[in-house]
Motif scaffolding. Structure first.
Motif, short mmCIF file in Angstrom:
data_model
loop_
_atom_site.label_atom_id
_atom_site.label_comp_id
_atom_site.label_asym_id
_atom_site.label_seq_id
_atom_site.Cartn_x
_atom_site.Cartn_y
_atom_site.Cartn_z
N LYS A 204 -33.21 39.92 -5.72
CA LYS A 204 -33.70 39.23 -6.90
C LYS A 204 -35.23 39.19 -6.86
O LYS A 204 -35.83 38.97 -5.81
N ALA A 205 -35.85 39.40 -8.01
CA ALA A 205 -37.30 39.50 -8.07
C ALA A 205 -37.98 38.30 -7.40
O ALA A 205 -38.99 38.46 -6.70
N ALA A 206 -37.41 37.12 -7.61
CA ALA A 206 -38.02 35.91 -7.08
C ALA A 206 -38.01 35.87 -5.55
O ALA A 206 -38.75 35.10 -4.93
N ASP A 207 -37.17 36.70 -4.92
CA ASP A 207 -37.06 36.69 -3.46
C ASP A 207 -38.13 37.53 -2.77
O ASP A 207 -38.19 37.55 -1.54
N ALA A 208 -38.96 38.22 -3.53
CA ALA A 208 -39.95 39.10 -2.92
C ALA A 208 -40.83 38.35 -1.92
O ALA A 208 -41.16 38.87 -0.85
N VAL A 209 -41.20 37.12 -2.27
CA VAL A 209 -42.14 36.37 -1.41
C VAL A 209 -41.48 35.89 -0.12
O VAL A 209 -42.18 35.39 0.77
N ASN A 210 -40.18 36.03 -0.03
CA ASN A 210 -39.48 35.55 1.16
C ASN A 210 -39.40 36.61 2.26
O ASN A 210 -38.73 36.39 3.27
N HIS A 211 -40.08 37.74 2.05
CA HIS A 211 -39.99 38.82 3.02
C HIS A 211 -41.39 39.25 3.47
O HIS A 211 -42.38 39.08 2.74
#
Length: 963
Positions: A204-211
């Motif tokens: 999900k696009a919003a998960d990018a910052v979690n990696h």
């Protein structure tokens, strides 16, 4: 009587062969006499090693006439079912303005030009490409744009490469892709990442910052149509010192806020819907823009504004002009072919419609999407999103029924996800189409009126584009986009630019290794047939039966011609074919438990794309020396193959050699590599000297790419399109590219794609298909033989005046020769650049300059040039030699002679001042033949250094035009 009739039919069958091959029988006889041989066969016997000559003729069939060929191909094309396409996903129906269709796409003045490495005779297409870059910058909101890439998906892969190079998150090894990016783009980027050893995270696009990532890719709008404000997503990625990349729909950017204004570091996409047919997947130009800070890492070509010798503005390719040859394995990318012809079409589309016309088209598309959405919601149909530009995704419990009704009415929807289907409206959509869509989705008798819904939408306004994302800045303000909106003005603008460019319709383009041969009109005609031009690449296969027949026939012929067992037509450039072939080799080794085999041997003479492609496949490159005759140094090859034996993956070798000779040791080279467990990659750049006489498979190689835009007559288009399919032996066949949307038979499921479309640039495959059909087995061999005859005649005549650098057996060359200008340079100070520019005054494009050896010209006349045209070129070279001798003798100084002032424009020759040591008339008309059909360069010698130091890559300011 029957014998006479048979002879007449045979002559008709061979009619195309004699039209493709330039020299007449009498001219052939004269050239053979000059070469002191009695027949073409005697010359071939003297030139091509007997050990590699084919024992059996080709079996592609007898040649067919142009009429027979087009008639049969039309019957094949008619098997394609041209449904109305609402599939979207990066491909949309479009209306090609007829003034562009006829005067650009169908015009040899545009499609036969070469890459603008000689900018003084390419100012027309350079201006058009500068328009393309300006259009890209305006729509994306960024600082620097390239002059096109191969397609949207490969542009995304290039964005990932750029992100890794410039990101400050140096320890990160993962690239994030939002799961609402187009499926084919995820496929191609994943393939590229696998070769680089990067990790791909799809979520999900919003998960990018979690990696922990070095870059991320978002789609705007998403593949399912949602228009999302990605400002915070971009900022989040950048907070991790990663690079934020956005794949955007070019038409939507007329209405949506520019991604650059949202903070994006890279913006890319396809320019296809700006007046380029879908063509079952291509060719299409990708646009690519980034920040000025990243200009040294930008892939592809940049057109820049510089100055000529007289101080006039002049355009040229900036920075990356020949990056692969200069930087080789250190190059940013292996890209060598752009999509110039298609980028020019898109740029002209923008010029013709202008900013207001484009905005009107975009508003109409969006309004139809609003009307469709409003009607469906009124009937209780659930939409997945509340925002959109042109694409609605419908959540449905009767998806199969709806799509079956659509198929029955000749309509295609996108049906990728369970319980959902998507509809993308386009420039071609009409009110009647919206009514038909209501009928399909709701069933007839639904009672909806398009006019009534349209009035309601107009009265209540639209909220399907969030207010924060509505574009509020002006675009395309430059005069070029605001001056040519009548067809008369547009026609003259296109003609004015065309007249600045030297193309094959003017004179021989003798570029060594680039094979600028006839692109026959009969070969070009089918590409604009609706049955080929208007198919979506993801339509059901039963709608593309004609394409499949044509592709399968072309596949089988290329198998026969190459001596391989299978061919992939997916790679859409020669360099991409190299990349695909190296991936097949890597996967083959991995399948045998030999993943450690990663060393690629490359002769020092190789094309620059070879080491660049090997680097993209994460191979370790070991350079093999060449001897004084230009051949592979066998002792060095044996030593290095032995040294890296345990880790040897392959060798990349060109045949005939880059130096234009048939190396006698080619079979031994193949044997040495195979003995050490490696594979042989044979670069197909010089296949024009193999077809019908020998073949890479027969010689002993395992894989080759074929430049269909060279040997098999697809035109160069001013620098693209190209097609670079790979042929492979059976053991490599399972490892060729596949595709995540449309499975490609004959290769392993799960193999990644290297191009956005399953069959690459399918729309131009009919060109090569028609060439092979009309030449037949006999004609294809004759073409190779005549290429050898012409090259050896040219070599023989030039050798009376210039040293020829390399020759093969019996003092012969293959299909090209290298003229050594270094001795003359040492005596006179005149450079190979001076000779190249002076040739323009004689009406010729320069041969390949300083490759593969600095200070030389590599010349390839091809089989399509007549003896008369070759003699005219020889006359020019001999005359230039005489000019150099006047410098050597002191009659002209090194500072004041026609070579250093070349090329001469009309303004230069007719100017008030003329303080030259030579006559004005001689400057422009050095030999009588030039006066018969004078081509005038439009600028004088361009200052490359000024252009790179003062990089300007968009249309000059309005003040410049006033001046």
């Amino acid at each position: 009587m029957s014998n006479a009739k048979s002879l007449e039919e045979l002559e008709q069958k061979q009619d195309f062969i004699r039209r493709h091959i330039g020299p007449s029988p009498a001219q052939v006889s004269d050239m053979l006499s000059a070469l002191e041989v009695s027949s073409v066969q005697e010359l071939i016997d003297q030139t091509v090693p007997a050990s590699i000559r084919l024992e059996q003729p080709l079996t592609v069939g007898q040649s067919r006439t142009e009429v027979e060929t087009l008639s049969y191909l039309k019957s094949v094309a008619s098997k394609n079912k041209v449904f109305k396409s609402y599939i979207g996903q990066g491909y949309h129906p479009t209306n090609v303005p007829h003034v562009i269709l006829r005067n650009v796409l169908e015009n040899p003045g545009w499609y036969t030009a070469y890459t603008p490495y000689q900018p003084e005779i390419a100012q027309g297409r350079l201006e058009s490409l500068l328009n393309f870059q300006t259009m890209t910058l305006d729509l994306t909101g960024l600082d620097l744009a390239s002059a096109s890439l191969l397609d949207e998906s490969t542009a995304a892969a290039e964005a990932m490469g750029l992100a890794k190079r410039v990101s400050k998150a140096k320890k990160a090894n993962a690239f994030f892709i939002a799961d609402d990016v187009h499926t084919q783009t995820i496929d191609v980027v994943t393939t590229r990442a696998e070769q680089f050893g990067f990790e791909i995270i799809v979520g999900k696009a919003a998960d990018a910052v979690n990696h922990d990532i070095f870059g991320a890719l978002f789609q705007y709008p998403t593949t399912s149509g949602e228009v999302v404000d990605i400002t915070d997503l971009i900022a989040g990625v950048q907070s991790k010192k990663a690079i934020a990349c956005v794949a955007a729909d070019i038409m939507s950017l007329l209405l949506l806020k520019a991604p650059g204004k949202l903070g994006a570091d890279v913006v890319l996409g396809s320019a296809q819907r700006f007046g380029v047919p879908m063509g079952y997947g291509g060719p299409h130009a990708a646009f690519f823009a980034t920040r000025d800070a990243y200009k040294r890492s930008l892939p592809g070509r940049i057109i820049g504004v510089s100055k000529d010798r007289l101080g006039n503005d002049a355009l040229r390719m900036a920075m990356q002009t020949r990056e692969q040859h200069i930087r080789r394995d250190k190059a940013n990318s292996n890209i060598c072919t752009a999509q110039v012809l298609l980028a020019n079409m898109a740029a002209f589309y923008a010029v013709y419609h202008g900013p207001q016309g484009l905005k009107t088209i975009a508003q109409r598309i969006h309004r139809f999407a609003d009307i469709l959405a409003s009607g469906l919601k009124a009937k209780g149909i659930a939409l997945k999103h509340s925002t959109w530009f042109d694409t609605l995704t419908i959540v449905s419990d009767n998806k199969n029924d709806v799509t079956a009704r659509a198929i029955a009415k000749g309509v295609n929807f996108a049906t990728n996800h369970e319980g959902e289907y998507s509809i993308s409206v386009s420039e071609t959509t009409t009110r009647a189409d919206i009514t038909e869509l209501f009928d399909i989705i709701l069933g007839e008798g639904h009672g909806l009126s398009v006019d009534a819904i349209a009035a309601d939408v107009e009265a209540n306004g639209s909220e399907s584009i969030p207010a924060s994302l509505v574009r509020d800045d002006e675009v395309l303000t430059h005069p070029n986009f605001n001056s040519y909106h009548s067809e008369t003005d547009m026609l003259r603008y296109i003609k004015r630019l065309e007249s600045k460019d030297l193309s094959l319709n003017h004179s021989m383009i003798s570029l060594g290794s680039c094979t600028m041969k006839l692109n026959a009109t009969a070969e070009m005609i089918p590409i604009t047939w609706p049955e080929f031009a208007n198919l979506h690449p993801f339509c059901p296969l039963d709608q593309a039966e004609g394409y499949q027949i044509m592709i399968n026939e072309l596949h089988d012929w290329l198998v026969n011609i190459t001596g391989y067992d299978a061919v992939s037509l997916q790679p859409n450039s020669g360099a991409q074919g190299e990349y695909a072939g190296l991936i097949a080799i890597r996967k083959y080794h991995e399948s045998r438990g030999d993943a450690h085999r990663n060393v690629c041997l490359i002769p020092s003479s190789a094309h620059g794309t070879n080491p660049a492609s090997a680097q993209m496949a994460s191979m370790k490159i070991v350079v093999v020396n060449c001897d004084k005759n230009g051949n592979v140094d066998m002792a060095d090859l044996k030593a290095k193959a032995e040294e890296v034996s345990e880790n040897l993956s392959c060798i990349m070798i060109t045949y005939p050699s880059t130096h234009g000779v048939y190396e006698e040791t080619i079979r031994e080279i193949c044997d040495i590599i195979h003995e050490h467990g490696g594979q042989v990659y044979m670069d197909g750049a010089n296949m024009n000297a193999q077809v019908g006489v020998t073949s890479p498979g027969f010689i002993g190689s395992d894989v080759s790419h074929l430049n269909l835009h060279k040997t098999f007559c697809i035109p160069h288009g001013g620098g693209g399109p190209g097609v670079g399919p790979i042929g492979v032996k059976s053991h490599l066949a399972p490892f060729m590219p596949n595709h995540s949307v449309i499975n490609v038979p004959g290769t392993n499921i799960g193999n990644g794609a290297v191009s956005a479309a399953p069959y690459g640039s399918a729309a131009i495959l009919p060109i090569s298909w028609a060439y092979i059909t009309m030449m037949g087995s006999e004609g294809l061999k004759q073409a190779t033989e005549m290429a050898i005859v012409n090259a050896n005649y040219l070599t023989h005549e030039l050798s009376k005046h210039f040293p020829i650098l390399y020759r093969g057996r019996n003092n012969r060359v293959a299909h090209e020769c290298i003229v050594d200008l270094r001795p003359l340079k040492e005596l006179s100070g005149i450079t190979e650049m001076d000779v190249a520019k002076r040739l323009q005054d004689y009406g010729f494009h320069s041969p390949t300059m300083s490759f593969p050896v600095a200070g030389t010209l590599m010349i390839e006349p091809t089989e399509s040039e007549s003896k008369g045209e070759i003699d005219r070129f020889i006359e020019a070279m001999v005359s230039i030699k005489g000019e150099i001798e006047k410098v050597i003798s002191g009659e002209w100084s090194i500072e004041n002679n026609p070579l250093v002032f070349a090329p001469h424009t009309q303004g230069d020759v007719l100017g008030n001042e003329w303080e030259r040591a030579y006559d004005r008339f001689y400057a422009a008309f050095p030999v009588p033949s030039v006066a018969k059909d004078k081509f005038w360069p439009t600028v004088t010698r361009i200052d490359d250094v000024y252009g790179d130091r003062n990089l300007v890559c968009s249309c000059p300011a309005v003040e410049t035009y006033r001046d």
